[in-house]
Design a protein around this motif. Structure first.
Motif, short mmCIF file in Angstrom:
data_model
loop_
_atom_site.label_atom_id
_atom_site.label_comp_id
_atom_site.label_asym_id
_atom_site.label_seq_id
_atom_site.Cartn_x
_atom_site.Cartn_y
_atom_site.Cartn_z
N LEU A 67 0.61 -1.31 -0.12
CA LEU A 67 0.27 0.11 -0.04
C LEU A 67 0.78 1.28 0.26
CD1 LEU A 67 -2.73 -0.79 2.44
CD2 LEU A 67 -3.03 -0.53 0.03
N THR A 68 2.05 1.16 0.73
CA THR A 68 2.90 2.33 0.89
C THR A 68 3.56 2.82 -0.48
OG1 THR A 68 3.10 1.62 3.11
CG2 THR A 68 4.33 3.39 2.38
N VAL A 69 3.97 1.48 -0.95
CA VAL A 69 4.78 1.70 -2.21
C VAL A 69 3.78 2.13 -3.41
CG1 VAL A 69 6.18 0.66 -3.89
CG2 VAL A 69 6.56 0.00 -1.84
N ALA A 70 2.68 1.75 -3.24
CA ALA A 70 1.49 1.89 -4.34
C ALA A 70 1.29 3.61 -4.25
CB ALA A 70 0.46 1.18 -4.13
N ALA A 71 1.14 4.03 -2.94
CA ALA A 71 0.83 5.57 -2.99
C ALA A 71 1.94 6.46 -3.64
CB ALA A 71 0.63 5.81 -1.36
N ALA A 72 3.24 6.10 -3.29
CA ALA A 72 4.28 6.74 -3.97
C ALA A 72 4.54 6.62 -5.39
CB ALA A 72 5.63 6.27 -3.17
N GLU A 73 3.88 5.26 -5.97
CA GLU A 73 4.07 5.16 -7.22
C GLU A 73 2.96 5.94 -7.94
OE1 GLU A 73 2.10 1.64 -7.92
OE2 GLU A 73 1.77 2.21 -10.00
N LEU B 143 13.91 -3.12 9.02
CA LEU B 143 14.45 -2.53 7.97
C LEU B 143 13.86 -2.21 6.92
CD1 LEU B 143 17.22 -1.65 6.84
CD2 LEU B 143 17.39 -4.19 5.93
N PRO B 144 12.72 -3.02 6.43
CA PRO B 144 11.99 -2.40 5.29
C PRO B 144 11.09 -1.36 5.76
CG PRO B 144 11.64 -4.73 5.60
CD PRO B 144 12.51 -4.56 6.62
N VAL B 145 10.73 -1.25 6.93
CA VAL B 145 9.86 0.05 7.43
C VAL B 145 10.81 1.37 7.14
CG1 VAL B 145 9.11 1.30 9.21
CG2 VAL B 145 8.40 -1.05 8.94
N GLN B 146 12.15 1.18 7.61
CA GLN B 146 12.89 2.14 7.24
C GLN B 146 13.26 2.42 5.50
OE1 GLN B 146 15.68 3.14 9.88
NE2 GLN B 146 14.72 2.37 11.33
N VAL B 147 13.33 1.39 4.83
CA VAL B 147 13.60 1.58 3.59
C VAL B 147 12.21 2.38 3.02
CG1 VAL B 147 13.94 0.26 1.46
CG2 VAL B 147 15.21 -0.38 3.24
N ILE B 148 11.19 2.06 3.28
CA ILE B 148 9.72 2.29 2.52
C ILE B 148 9.78 3.80 3.12
CG2 ILE B 148 7.34 2.31 3.25
CD1 ILE B 148 8.03 0.23 1.44
N GLY B 149 10.16 4.26 4.14
CA GLY B 149 10.16 5.57 4.72
C GLY B 149 11.07 6.25 3.70
N PHE B 150 12.25 6.13 3.33
CA PHE B 150 13.07 6.63 2.59
C PHE B 150 12.53 6.48 1.25
CE2 PHE B 150 17.51 6.92 0.49
CZ PHE B 150 17.93 8.19 1.17
N LEU B 151 12.16 5.32 0.72
CA LEU B 151 11.53 5.57 -0.38
C LEU B 151 10.25 6.56 -0.59
CD1 LEU B 151 11.02 3.80 -3.28
CD2 LEU B 151 9.08 2.92 -2.31
N LEU B 152 9.53 6.84 0.45
CA LEU B 152 8.44 7.79 0.07
C LEU B 152 9.26 9.26 0.11
CD1 LEU B 152 5.92 6.90 2.82
CD2 LEU B 152 5.74 6.92 0.59
N MET B 156 8.81 11.68 -3.19
CA MET B 156 8.38 13.27 -2.85
C MET B 156 9.32 14.25 -3.63
SD MET B 156 7.57 15.26 0.68
CE MET B 156 9.11 15.41 1.20
N LEU B 157 10.69 13.89 -3.46
CA LEU B 157 11.61 14.85 -4.11
C LEU B 157 11.18 14.68 -5.69
CD1 LEU B 157 14.69 14.30 -1.88
CD2 LEU B 157 13.25 16.15 -2.16
N GLY B 158 11.19 13.56 -5.95
CA GLY B 158 11.13 13.22 -7.39
C GLY B 158 9.72 13.90 -8.10
N VAL B 159 8.66 13.78 -7.28
CA VAL B 159 7.59 14.43 -7.88
C VAL B 159 7.71 15.85 -8.10
CG1 VAL B 159 5.06 15.26 -7.43
CG2 VAL B 159 5.90 12.86 -7.12
N ILE B 160 8.44 16.53 -6.87
CA ILE B 160 8.61 18.09 -7.07
C ILE B 160 9.69 18.33 -8.20
CG2 ILE B 160 9.90 19.78 -5.96
CD1 ILE B 160 8.99 18.42 -3.32
N VAL B 161 10.59 17.51 -8.41
CA VAL B 161 11.52 17.60 -9.66
C VAL B 161 10.85 17.62 -11.05
CG1 VAL B 161 13.55 16.73 -10.92
CG2 VAL B 161 13.80 16.93 -8.40
N LEU B 162 9.79 16.65 -10.88
CA LEU B 162 9.18 16.56 -12.31
C LEU B 162 8.05 17.45 -12.61
CD1 LEU B 162 8.25 12.44 -12.29
CD2 LEU B 162 9.36 13.99 -13.99
N SER B 163 7.58 18.09 -11.67
CA SER B 163 6.58 19.01 -11.74
C SER B 163 7.22 20.55 -11.72
CB SER B 163 5.43 18.95 -10.76
OG SER B 163 5.84 18.70 -9.53
#
Lengths: 101, 173
Positions: A67-73, B143-152, B156-163
């Motif tokens: 769900l989290t990855v999908a939101a980012a995606e 560890l996956p929780v932290q990776v997911i946080g970093f991914l978010l 966010m940065l990618g969306v800012i750069v794209l738009s």
């Protein structure tokens, strides 16, 4: 709980196939993206059903991550679509044929 | 009771999924997607995954569908030229539909899992207790929780750069 694991898996496969059919069929990039989301959610349904019927929680936690990855995606994909529209003034896949020829 | 509820929700979800795929209007497709997600959330409730059902409604039916509707409004690409399908596309669609039907039929007739795990009956299922999620997320899956946080953060940065339109980069595109 009378509906068994098989019923849930058949439903999940059906939803996945419907989403895939939409990805193949539709020409609007936004609707294609919606169908992709549908496929993603169908796979999470299978994961939750497996997790429930096996009495574990790992599938549920995995769905949490999905769900989290999908939101980012979705955020990134929609930003790409908007950038595409700014550049080309269209989001119909048939007119986005710059790689052809 | 739960059985008839399952079939009710399953029918509802599949009907809404067909609505997503077959709808001409993008706004109606987004609305059908929201209803479909609500159906899947109710199936999650039937599977005793209450937290995931709530998250699905909040994240997907709330945020994601709202984002889709917002982009549909922003791009305003309703109508436009309707090109007819090529003949090859029609053939491929019919073939894929037939393959889908064959696949679903095969799953339904031959794909029965022989040794199904019995659903947990009397004790509370693990997916229903919120504490179990917390334990797993903060121990095994830390560890996956932290990776997911970093991914978010990256998203966010990618969306800012794209738009964002950068000055002096007008001709690069």
């Amino acid at each position: 709980m009378n509906a068994g694991l098989n019923e849930y898996l058949v439903l999940s496969g059906l939803l996945f196939a419907l989403g895939f059919f939409g990805v193949l069929l539709r020409k609007n990039t936004l609707v294609i993206f919606m169908c992709l989301e549908l496929m993603l959610v169908a796979s999470t349904l299978a994961l939750v059903a497996f997790s429930r019927f096996n009495g574990t929680l790992d599938g549920d936690v995995f769905v949490f991550f999905i769900l989290t990855v999908a939101a980012a995606e979705v955020a990134v994909g929609l930003a790409i679509i908007v950038a595409l529209f700014r550049r080309r003034q269209t989001i119909q896949v048939e007119e986005l044929n710059a790689l052809k020829n | 009771m739960a059985d008839s509820l399952f079939y009710l929700f399953a029918f509802f979800t599949v009907a809404c999924a067909v609505g997503v795929v077959a709808n001409k209007n993008a706004v109606n497709a987004a609305m059908c997607l929201m209803l479909c997600l609500m159906g899947i959330a109710s199936l999650f409730v039937l599977l005793d995954a209450y937290l995931l059902a709530a998250l699905l409604v909040l994240v997907y039916a709330g945020a994601v569908v709202a984002l889709f509707l917002f982009i549909v409004m922003l791009l305003d690409m309703q109508g436009g030229v309707k090109r007819p399908f090529k003949k090859m596309t029609a053939v491929a669609s019919v073939a894929s539909l037939a393959l889908m039907l064959v696949g679903v039929t095969m799953i339904k007739t031959r794909g029965q899992l022989s040794s199904l795990p019995a659903p947990v009956g009397t004790t509370a299922p693990v997916g229903a207790v919120l504490k179990n999620y917390a334990e797993l997320l903060f121990t095994t899956y830390l560890l996956p929780v932290q990776v997911i946080g970093f991914l978010l953060l990256i998203a966010m940065l990618g969306v800012i750069v794209l738009s964002k339109k950068f000055a002096g980069m007008g001709d690069i595109k």
